[in-house]
Write a protein that holds these residues in place. Structure first.
Motif, mmCIF file in Angstrom:
data_model
loop_
_atom_site.group_PDB
_atom_site.id
_atom_site.type_symbol
_atom_site.label_atom_id
_atom_site.label_comp_id
_atom_site.label_asym_id
_atom_site.label_seq_id
_atom_site.Cartn_x
_atom_site.Cartn_y
_atom_site.Cartn_z
ATOM 1 N N GLU A 115 51.625 22.262 74.485
ATOM 2 C CA GLU A 115 52.927 22.588 75.038
ATOM 3 C C GLU A 115 53.604 21.384 75.667
ATOM 4 O OE1 GLU A 115 54.280 25.230 74.407
ATOM 5 O OE2 GLU A 115 52.765 26.739 74.048
ATOM 6 N N SER A 116 52.830 20.505 76.299
ATOM 7 C CA SER A 116 53.436 19.398 77.023
ATOM 8 C C SER A 116 53.657 18.166 76.159
ATOM 9 C CB SER A 116 52.539 19.018 78.209
ATOM 10 O OG SER A 116 51.262 18.635 77.750
ATOM 11 N N ALA A 117 53.160 18.204 74.941
ATOM 12 C CA ALA A 117 53.292 17.038 74.080
ATOM 13 C C ALA A 117 54.659 17.016 73.423
ATOM 14 C CB ALA A 117 52.208 17.045 73.008
ATOM 15 N N SER A 163 57.380 25.095 72.103
ATOM 16 C CA SER A 163 57.912 25.538 73.386
ATOM 17 C C SER A 163 58.270 24.358 74.281
ATOM 18 C CB SER A 163 56.886 26.417 74.107
ATOM 19 O OG SER A 163 56.469 27.474 73.288
ATOM 20 N N ARG A 164 59.276 24.568 75.113
ATOM 21 C CA ARG A 164 59.673 23.568 76.107
ATOM 22 C C ARG A 164 60.182 24.283 77.345
ATOM 23 N NH1 ARG A 164 61.657 21.913 71.432
ATOM 24 N NH2 ARG A 164 63.714 22.840 71.768
ATOM 25 N N LEU A 165 60.095 23.597 78.479
ATOM 26 C CA LEU A 165 60.642 24.164 79.717
ATOM 27 C C LEU A 165 62.141 24.438 79.597
ATOM 28 C CD1 LEU A 165 58.743 21.899 82.252
ATOM 29 C CD2 LEU A 165 58.521 24.391 82.093
ATOM 30 N N SER A 166 62.823 23.616 78.809
ATOM 31 C CA SER A 166 64.278 23.727 78.722
ATOM 32 C C SER A 166 64.756 24.588 77.556
ATOM 33 C CB SER A 166 64.894 22.329 78.598
ATOM 34 O OG SER A 166 64.386 21.657 77.451
ATOM 35 N N TYR A 167 63.840 25.146 76.776
ATOM 36 C CA TYR A 167 64.188 25.893 75.565
ATOM 37 C C TYR A 167 65.000 27.138 75.920
ATOM 38 C CZ TYR A 167 63.320 27.384 70.706
ATOM 39 O OH TYR A 167 63.452 27.733 69.375
ATOM 40 N N ARG A 168 66.119 27.325 75.246
ATOM 41 C CA ARG A 168 67.000 28.477 75.490
ATOM 42 C C ARG A 168 67.037 29.368 74.255
ATOM 43 N NH1 ARG A 168 72.747 26.646 77.103
ATOM 44 N NH2 ARG A 168 72.766 28.489 78.467
ATOM 45 N N ASN A 169 66.328 30.485 74.316
ATOM 46 C CA ASN A 169 66.446 31.495 73.277
ATOM 47 C C ASN A 169 67.567 32.449 73.677
ATOM 48 O OD1 ASN A 169 65.915 32.920 70.955
ATOM 49 N ND2 ASN A 169 63.802 33.424 71.478
ATOM 50 N N PHE A 170 68.142 33.162 72.718
ATOM 51 C CA PHE A 170 69.273 34.023 73.061
ATOM 52 C C PHE A 170 69.386 35.168 72.058
ATOM 53 C CE2 PHE A 170 70.557 30.324 70.634
ATOM 54 C CZ PHE A 170 71.310 30.832 69.584
ATOM 55 N N ASN A 223 49.991 26.338 89.911
ATOM 56 C CA ASN A 223 50.254 26.158 91.344
ATOM 57 C C ASN A 223 50.148 27.505 92.041
ATOM 58 O OD1 ASN A 223 51.253 25.648 93.891
ATOM 59 N ND2 ASN A 223 53.131 24.648 93.210
ATOM 60 N N ARG A 224 49.153 27.642 92.930
ATOM 61 C CA ARG A 224 48.958 28.916 93.621
ATOM 62 C C ARG A 224 49.553 28.904 95.030
ATOM 63 N NH1 ARG A 224 48.510 31.961 89.611
ATOM 64 N NH2 ARG A 224 47.974 33.643 91.064
ATOM 65 N N GLY A 225 50.354 27.890 95.341
ATOM 66 C CA GLY A 225 50.969 27.798 96.657
ATOM 67 C C GLY A 225 52.180 28.705 96.773
ATOM 68 N N ASP A 226 52.953 28.484 97.825
ATOM 69 C CA ASP A 226 54.154 29.280 98.085
ATOM 70 C C ASP A 226 55.099 29.175 96.895
ATOM 71 O OD1 ASP A 226 56.209 30.731 99.173
ATOM 72 O OD2 ASP A 226 56.792 29.203 100.634
ATOM 73 N N ASN A 227 55.571 30.319 96.414
ATOM 74 C CA ASN A 227 56.423 30.293 95.221
ATOM 75 C C ASN A 227 57.908 30.412 95.538
ATOM 76 O OD1 ASN A 227 56.272 32.959 96.044
ATOM 77 N ND2 ASN A 227 56.186 33.804 93.960
ATOM 78 N N LEU A 228 58.287 30.107 96.760
ATOM 79 C CA LEU A 228 59.697 30.097 97.122
ATOM 80 C C LEU A 228 60.366 28.860 96.534
ATOM 81 C CD1 LEU A 228 62.003 31.390 98.858
ATOM 82 C CD2 LEU A 228 61.324 29.757 100.643
ATOM 83 N N ILE A 229 61.487 29.075 95.859
ATOM 84 C CA ILE A 229 62.283 27.952 95.360
ATOM 85 C C ILE A 229 63.697 28.094 95.894
ATOM 86 C CG2 ILE A 229 60.911 27.510 93.296
ATOM 87 C CD1 ILE A 229 62.941 29.118 91.699
ATOM 88 N N ALA A 230 64.347 26.967 96.150
ATOM 89 C CA ALA A 230 65.705 26.969 96.692
ATOM 90 C C ALA A 230 66.265 25.558 96.593
ATOM 91 C CB ALA A 230 65.706 27.435 98.151
ATOM 92 N N GLY A 231 67.573 25.445 96.784
ATOM 93 C CA GLY A 231 68.197 24.128 96.833
ATOM 94 C C GLY A 231 68.715 23.660 95.490
ATOM 95 N N VAL A 232 69.024 22.381 95.423
ATOM 96 C CA VAL A 232 69.596 21.781 94.221
ATOM 97 C C VAL A 232 68.475 21.242 93.339
ATOM 98 C CG1 VAL A 232 71.106 19.979 93.330
ATOM 99 C CG2 VAL A 232 71.719 21.209 95.433
ATOM 100 N N HIS A 233 68.492 21.642 92.086
ATOM 101 C CA HIS A 233 67.456 21.233 91.130
ATOM 102 C C HIS A 233 68.113 20.847 89.811
ATOM 103 C CE1 HIS A 233 63.940 22.753 93.466
ATOM 104 N NE2 HIS A 233 64.843 23.594 93.940
ATOM 105 N N GLY A 234 67.474 19.941 89.108
ATOM 106 C CA GLY A 234 67.928 19.572 87.782
ATOM 107 C C GLY A 234 67.339 20.502 86.736
ATOM 108 N N ILE A 235 68.158 20.966 85.793
ATOM 109 C CA ILE A 235 67.666 21.737 84.657
ATOM 110 C C ILE A 235 68.265 21.155 83.384
ATOM 111 C CG2 ILE A 235 67.509 23.797 86.096
ATOM 112 C CD1 ILE A 235 69.770 24.958 84.254
ATOM 113 N N GLY A 236 67.715 21.577 82.270
ATOM 114 C CA GLY A 236 68.151 21.042 80.988
ATOM 115 C C GLY A 236 67.259 19.905 80.540
ATOM 116 N N HIS A 237 67.419 19.523 79.292
ATOM 117 C CA HIS A 237 66.546 18.503 78.694
ATOM 118 C C HIS A 237 67.069 17.116 79.046
ATOM 119 C CE1 HIS A 237 63.323 17.600 75.836
ATOM 120 N NE2 HIS A 237 64.062 16.583 75.444
ATOM 121 N N ASP A 238 66.222 16.321 79.716
ATOM 122 C CA ASP A 238 66.665 14.987 80.138
ATOM 123 C C ASP A 238 65.763 13.890 79.604
ATOM 124 O OD1 ASP A 238 64.400 15.430 81.615
ATOM 125 O OD2 ASP A 238 65.312 15.060 83.569
#
Length: 416
Positions: free
Chosen positions: A10-12, A390-397, A197-212
């Motif tokens: 998946e990560s390759a 598969s990719r983190l940025s993959y958009r199926n629709f 990652n089994r830590g706190d799963n709270l997410i918030a704030g400004v994040h980058g998305i999309g394929h870079d």
């Protein structure tokens, strides 16, 4: 399901593999091409000639058509422009096996593909062999391999998309058959993969998305950009069959206040009372799978639900569907069990262009951009997706009523 035809985790990325074979990138592309093409044939090998002709609804296509269409793609976009000596196998196939590329010429009506009994399966196989021989020769002899690479690369990813569609489409056809045909008697639901990652799963704030990255992506994954997320927690686990049974028992399909208006209309029109492919037999629930009709396992992720159903379930459960940005950020942080390889996951995000999106030039620009309306985004991948695709940025629709895909969901909870 097998590993990717490209042999990638998946990560390759294809780019990383090419870098590892810098001294022989020509051989890499020949091998990659042959491997992907062989995976299509491996999936088709379990189907009879009759199986490969059937078209059970207008949204599906016969397996034979899938095999021919991906072959036409290489013929149309690679061989015709770059191999002057190439002679088409049959000029009529350009009309039969074009899908929606208006710029590439006229095409046969999609709902009628199941009426094309000829060419038959054997001739389709010969067509594939004809094109394969020409593509391999071109890759082995072309002076400017760099000019070919983008077309070969998108063609391979395009074929992997159709490898998944071959399975979703034949499963829909088999589900109409009261004898419950088996695609693969050895098929098993994939093992669950816990979050890294089994830590706190709270997410918030400004994040980058999309394929870079410089590696391959489809144009709808670009440009990378920033998204502001409100504090939210995504469920680590996918919604299960057991949870869905509770939803059903609580009148989920009979409570109009849980449903979007169009969704309630669909429930009434289609008579939905359970996920797609579920059957109530002698007081127990069964589901049609690639391994045939099997008892519904309450511990497994629910599958074959539409956006409308996913949205209604979220409302019933007191949660929300995540946005695609929330999903991508959580998956990137390793916070999601089974982010890939089980079911595509509905998001509440409409399929629309990212800020600054520009479609590819020419006919290939019709690949994604012209569909950016009236559809919803799914993230992750499914048990039918070739691994490595598969990719983190993959958009199926898909359109909101669609449920013949391997589609499920996870919930999101906003911090108050």
């Amino acid at each position: 399901m097998s590993r990717s035809a490209l042999g990638l985790h998946e990560s390759a990325t294809v780019d990383a593999i090419v870098a590892d074979h810098a001294d022989d990138s020509r051989r890499f592309w020949v091998d990659a091409y042959c491997a992907v093409r062989a995976e299509t044939e491996r999936r088709a090998a379990l189907l009879s000639a009759e199986d490969q002709i059937v078209q059970s609804m207008s949204d599906a296509s016969p397996a034979k058509w899938h095999r021919a269409h991906v072959t036409w793609f290489f013929e149309q976009f690679l061989l015709r422009p770059f191999a002057p000596a190439y002679r088409p196998f049959d000029e009529r196939f350009a009309f039969l096996f074009n899908s929606y590329y208006v710029s590439a010429g006229p095409r046969y009506a999609r709902p009628q593909r199941g009426m094309i009994t000829r060419p038959g399966v054997a001739e389709t196989t010969a067509y594939r062999a004809h094109v394969d021989a020409a593509v391999v020769e071109l890759l082995e002899t072309a002076n400017d391999l760099a000019a070919l690479r983008p077309i070969v690369e998108i063609g391979l990813h395009h074929e992997q998309q159709h490898q998944e569609l071959m399975l979703t489409d034949i499963l829909h056809a088999f589900a109409q058959n009261p004898t419950w045909p088996v695609y693969d008697a050895h098929w098993q639901w994939p093992r669950s993969v816990p979050a890294a990652n089994r830590g706190d799963n709270l997410i918030a704030g400004v994040h980058g998305i999309g394929h870079d990255a410089a590696s391959f992506c489809f144009d709808n994954e670009r440009p990378a950009h920033q998204e502001l997320l409100q504090p939210v927690r995504l469920s680590r686990a996918l919604v299960t069959n057991g949870e869905w049974l509770d939803f059903m028992a609580d009148g989920g399909y009979a409570t109009p206040t849980l449903w979007l208006s169009n969704g309630w209309d669909e429930v009434q029109a289609q008579g939905w009372d359970a996920p797609g492919y579920w059957r109530h037999v002698d007081g127990a629930w069964f589901s049609m799978t690639l391994g045939g009709l099997r008892p519904v396992d309450p511990a497994l992720p629910v599958c074959h639900v539409s956006y409308y159903e996913a949205d209604a379930f979220a409302r019933w459960a007191g949660g929300h569907l995540p946005s695609e940005a929330e999903w991508e950020v959580a998956a990137k942080a390793g916070l999601l069990d089974d982010a890939f390889g089980a079911v595509w996951q509905w998001t509440r995000s409409a399929y629309s262009p990212y800020p600054g999106y520009v479609a590819e030039p020419g006919a290939l620009g019709e690949y994604n951009g012209k569909f950016m309306v009236n559809q919803m985004v799914l993230r992750g991948s499914s048990l039918a997706t070739p691994a490595g695709h598969s990719r983190l940025s993959y958009r199926n629709f898909f359109y909101p009523p669609a449920r013949w895909q391997f589609s499920g969901l996870r919930l999101a909870q906003f911090e108050r």
